[in-house]
Design a protein around this motif. Structure first.
Motif, mmCIF file in Angstrom:
data_model
loop_
_atom_site.group_PDB
_atom_site.id
_atom_site.type_symbol
_atom_site.label_atom_id
_atom_site.label_comp_id
_atom_site.label_asym_id
_atom_site.label_seq_id
_atom_site.Cartn_x
_atom_site.Cartn_y
_atom_site.Cartn_z
ATOM 1 N N VAL A 1 40.108 50.599 41.858
ATOM 2 C CA VAL A 1 39.503 49.355 41.382
ATOM 3 C C VAL A 1 40.562 48.428 40.802
ATOM 4 C CG1 VAL A 1 37.971 48.356 39.629
ATOM 5 C CG2 VAL A 1 37.195 50.293 41.011
ATOM 6 N N ALA B 1 42.442 46.864 43.568
ATOM 7 C CA ALA B 1 41.638 45.828 44.217
ATOM 8 C C ALA B 1 41.545 44.573 43.353
ATOM 9 C CB ALA B 1 40.243 46.368 44.525
ATOM 10 N N LEU B 2 41.458 44.730 42.051
ATOM 11 C CA LEU B 2 41.424 43.568 41.152
ATOM 12 C C LEU B 2 42.732 42.789 41.231
ATOM 13 C CD1 LEU B 2 39.696 45.115 38.004
ATOM 14 C CD2 LEU B 2 38.835 43.168 39.331
ATOM 15 N N GLN C 1 43.083 40.391 44.062
ATOM 16 C CA GLN C 1 42.268 39.174 44.085
ATOM 17 C C GLN C 1 43.172 37.970 43.791
ATOM 18 O OE1 GLN C 1 38.719 39.145 44.658
ATOM 19 N NE2 GLN C 1 39.185 41.243 45.255
ATOM 20 N N VAL D 1 44.421 42.141 34.333
ATOM 21 C CA VAL D 1 43.639 43.303 33.917
ATOM 22 C C VAL D 1 44.022 43.718 32.507
ATOM 23 C CG1 VAL D 1 43.190 45.745 34.365
ATOM 24 C CG2 VAL D 1 43.311 44.131 36.270
ATOM 25 N N GLN E 1 36.711 47.629 46.426
ATOM 26 C CA GLN E 1 36.718 46.230 46.843
ATOM 27 C C GLN E 1 35.472 45.510 46.360
ATOM 28 O OE1 GLN E 1 37.067 45.697 51.076
ATOM 29 N NE2 GLN E 1 36.917 43.470 50.962
ATOM 30 N N ALA F 1 35.620 44.917 42.531
ATOM 31 C CA ALA F 1 36.520 43.811 42.197
ATOM 32 C C ALA F 1 35.864 42.462 42.495
ATOM 33 C CB ALA F 1 37.825 43.950 42.976
#
Length: 316
Positions: free
Chosen positions: A20, A23-24, A27, A34, A208, A211
């Protein structure tokens, strides 16, 4: 300076959490910074968690050292965040370490929810489980259901709840275990007749979607949304084991074991160090874990990856 979205993440160093966070950080519209909750102090970060911690810091994020029972750590984690992604969970209790479903899943989620609302966070993403139900006789499903209820009652402008089936990928606790048995054992002990339905989903597909939900990249209006998260095909437990064998290039010799005998063995052996399954996990497996997930694929547009395809790249 380009605008970014600040996302607070709990459980980001775990199996699903590491994917995760990745995936973040991928972006870009808008970019994400994060803020990661890490249980261990800076000098004692576990080897498997170190890469994700370093990645977060390298991308301008922050690591907050603390745990769910520390209000000051949670306040620091969520302060100024636009979204909170809560992934912390356990599949097995360890009471001597203070790790029970009630304490970690139910009370831990409530603590994160309350901290987020006090900080004015309006978007939350919660990782639950297929079968979550506040009235379930199984503590795992019951506390997951109560955790969902706490989040739903908190008044978030946007709340996305994911209820996954078995999540698989490198380093998971289920398919990797099956693969180990297939590799090493001359026969595979099949619980009952192996007809339990499972609908496993790849970890990167789940990550995905999480996120996307965290940054608000999904259609429709605000409110509470609950998604069943499953793979595109339902397999019986027997079929799943056979697929693992094919991915490994091995012919699996199955040895069916009556479920009554399995229950008796697990009931007595579950407390032995290293024993791979508990009586509750066995019951959850017996119940199966499958459900339609058309809304999930429609709203997030993620890949419908068949189980055979999903395991081939890392088990072969």
């Amino acid at each position: 300076m380009s605008r970014f979205v600040a996302v607070a993440v709990t459980g980001g160093t775990g199996f699903v959490g590491r994917h995760v966070v990745q995936a973040l950080l991928e972006q870009h519209d808008p970019p994400v910074r994060v803020r990661l909750l890490c249980r261990t102090p800076p000098g004692a970060v576990a080897a498997r968690a170190r890469p994700v911690v370093e990645q977060v810091l390298a991308r301008g994020g922050q690591v907050v050292h603390g745990h769910l029972a520390q209000p000051e750590a949670l306040a620091q984690l969520v302060s100024g965040a636009e979204a909170v992604v809560h992934l912390v969970g356990i599949i097995r209790e360890h009471p001597r370490r203070g790790q029970t479903f009630q304490r970690v899943v139910q009370e831990g989620t409530r603590a994160v929810v309350e901290a987020a609302r006090r900080a004015g966070v309006e978007r939350m993403v919660l990782m639950s489980a297929l079968g979550a139900d506040p009235a379930s006789p199984l503590p795992y499903f019951r506390t997951k259901g109560l955790a969902e209820l706490a989040a739903q009652q908190a008044g978030f402008r946007e709340l996305v709840i994911f209820r996954p089936s078995v999540i698989y990928g490198p380093g998971d606790g289920f398919v990797s275990l099956l693969a180990r048995v297939v590799r090493l054992a001359p026969v595979f002990p099949l619980f009952g007749d192996g007809s339990m339905p499972l609908q496993p989903v790849a970890v990167d597909v789940v990550a995905q979607a999480v996120a996307m939900a965290a940054v608000g990249r999904m259609p429709g209006t605000a409110g509470v949304r609950v998604y069943a998260v499953t793979g595109p095909q339902a397999l019986t437990y027997r079929e799943l084991v056979e697929e693992v064998g094919r991915a490994l290039g091995r012919r699996v010799r199955l040895l069916p074991v009556p479920m009554g005998l399995v229950r008796w063995m697990v009931r007595w052996a579950q407390y032995l160090p290293g024993f791979p399954i508990t009586a509750q996990q066995l019951e959850m497996l017996r119940m199966g874990s499958a459900a339609p997930a058309e809304e999930f694929y429609r709203d997030f547009g993620v890949q419908r990856r068949a189980f055979r395809e999903g395991i081939r790249s890392w088990l072969a």
